[in-house]
Write an enzyme that holds these catalytic residues in place. Structure first.
Site, mmCIF file in Angstrom:
data_model
loop_
_atom_site.group_PDB
_atom_site.id
_atom_site.type_symbol
_atom_site.label_atom_id
_atom_site.label_comp_id
_atom_site.label_asym_id
_atom_site.label_seq_id
_atom_site.Cartn_x
_atom_site.Cartn_y
_atom_site.Cartn_z
ATOM 1 C CD GLU A 132 22.223 -1.752 -10.881
ATOM 2 O OE1 GLU A 132 21.678 -1.927 -9.722
ATOM 3 O OE2 GLU A 132 21.844 -2.498 -11.660
ATOM 4 C CD GLU A 183 12.150 -1.656 -13.583
ATOM 5 O OE1 GLU A 183 12.337 -2.504 -14.062
ATOM 6 O OE2 GLU A 183 13.190 -0.857 -12.959
ATOM 7 C CE LYS A 196 13.843 -4.540 -9.841
ATOM 8 N NZ LYS A 196 14.869 -3.657 -9.595
ATOM 9 C CD GLU A 219 14.921 -4.200 -4.861
ATOM 10 O OE1 GLU A 219 15.224 -4.237 -6.088
ATOM 11 O OE2 GLU A 219 15.963 -3.881 -4.221
#
Length: 401
Positions: free
Chosen positions: A271, A325, A328, A334
């Protein structure tokens, strides 16, 4: 011409060969060191078949998911897209039993191979952090049992087993040559490295220069973390020069592994990314910085770069993430690491026109006319060639001087 220049000629020849690939139109198809993480913590994400179209628009043939979602694994069959799956942290306690591990592989992996190109199993994710070390003890028994199950079912030739770590496993990371593991995890890291060497699997890390910059924006140059042109730093012990933080982080892990006796373990990045939006205190989270980070990173991947300590070994990197997203937990950042919004539109302009023409709601790239299609194709080719040429010129200059 100096003798030093003569020693650099092979690198220059490789550059010229790469440029010939650019002009022949084959370069994007040949990039195999770039993947992207496909998270699903959102209530408005497109279906897996539309995700495949988005991956193709990015010219990316590798992805990773954070579970073993059967809908995704079925949809990716015959797509020729490699996929790494993840065993969720909460499942690891069950896998201490070899029979449970065999049953897990038999039901979660075997039904999809070989139609779906499952190439890796991540056993948990960041099992050691500064806040919680309770799960790290489950890692090695689970990995060993999963690998044995793959062998028993004849699947080990398709699938590698590993576990991604955060940089929290390192006691020291600066300069890179000082890289070392924290005492509390050194025993487990020794076992992990031994397993990876025996199974010829990579050591995966999650490397986020953004976090370092956010915590010390006055001390860390923004260009150094964004892969922009900058003076960089030179490791005083090795004299290796680093022009970006992510390469320094990767090499710090490699040096830490070498100190335990494992000098040939391949380090890959599971990542890395940059948020396009953040809360008031999240310095640097912006669309411009996210675009710069990921665009520069992709250029480096197109150029096939290695890190200063391993220049001849191309670095494999998975960008985080495919989508923003909305479900999250945590700070605003985030929720905003995605290159795409859930509707398939770009979260910011990466500079590649092919990406902006595909959305999650379309089955293929569409144009208003054949003339527009030809113009867009020519523009895209020119943009990609220009970006790659500039990237390679920068590589040549850095290696010659």
């Amino acid at each position: 011409m100096t003798s030093r220049t003569f020693t650099r000629l092979p690198n220059l020849i490789n550059v010229l060969l790469l440029l010939s690939l650019v002009f022949s139109g084959n370069i994007l198809q040949s990039v195999t060191s770039l993947g992207i993480n496909y998270g699903q913590v959102g209530n408005n994400l497109p279906s897996p078949d539309k995700v495949i179209n988005l991956l193709r628009s990015l010219r990316i043939t590798k992805t990773r998911i954070y579970d073993t979602n059967p809908q995704i694994l079925s949809a990716f069959a015959n797509s020729n897209i490699e996929i790494i799956v993840t065993i969720e942290n909460q499942v690891l306690t069950l896998l201490q039993d070899p029979q449970q591990a065999l049953q897990w592989v038999d039901s979660h992996i075997k039904p999809y191979i070989p139609a779906t190109r499952i190439t890796g199993i991540m056993v948990g994710n960041e099992l050691f952090t500064d806040e919680d070390s309770s799960l790290i003890g489950y890692m090695m028994p689970a990995m060993i049992n999963i690998h044995k199950a793959l062998v028993q079912l004849g699947l080990d030739r398709y699938v590698q087993v590993s576990s991604p770590s955060s940089l929290a496993v390192l006691a020291e990371s600066y300069p890179p040559s000082a890289g070392s593991f924290k005492p509390e995890v050194s025993s487990v890291m020794q076992q992990l490295l031994q397993f990876l060497e025996a199974t010829r699997s990579p050591f995966w890390i999650n490397a986020y220069p953004y976090f370092a910059y956010k915590d010390n924006p006055d001390k860390i140059p923004i260009d150094y973390v964004l892969f922009n042109r900058n003076v960089g730093m030179t490791d005083p012990n090795t004299r290796l020069h680093y022009d970006n933080m992510m390469y320094a982080q990767v090499d710090a892990l490699a040096f830490a592994a070498a100190k335990l006796g494992y000098r040939n373990i391949e380090v890959r990045v599971a990542e890395t990314g940059w948020p396009s939006k953040g809360d008031a205190g999240e310095v640097g989270a912006s669309p411009a910085n996210a675009a710069t980070y990921n665009r520069n990173l992709m250029m480096r991947q197109f150029a096939g770069e290695g890190t200063p300590a391993r220049r001849n070994s191309r670095l494999d990197v998975y960008i985080f993430a495919l989508f923003n997203e909305d479900m999250k937990p945590g700070p605003t950042s985030e929720k905003n690491y995605g290159i795409f919004r859930p509707d398939g539109s770009l979260a910011y302009n990466l500079g590649f026109s092919t990406m902006s023409t595909t959305t999650a709601n379309s089955e293929s790239v569409t144009y208003s006319s054949s003339a527009t299609k030809a113009m867009n194709r020519a523009t895209t080719t020119l943009e990609c060639c220009t970006i790659l040429i500039l990237a390679m010129i920068q590589v040549v200059i850095s290696r010659l001087f």
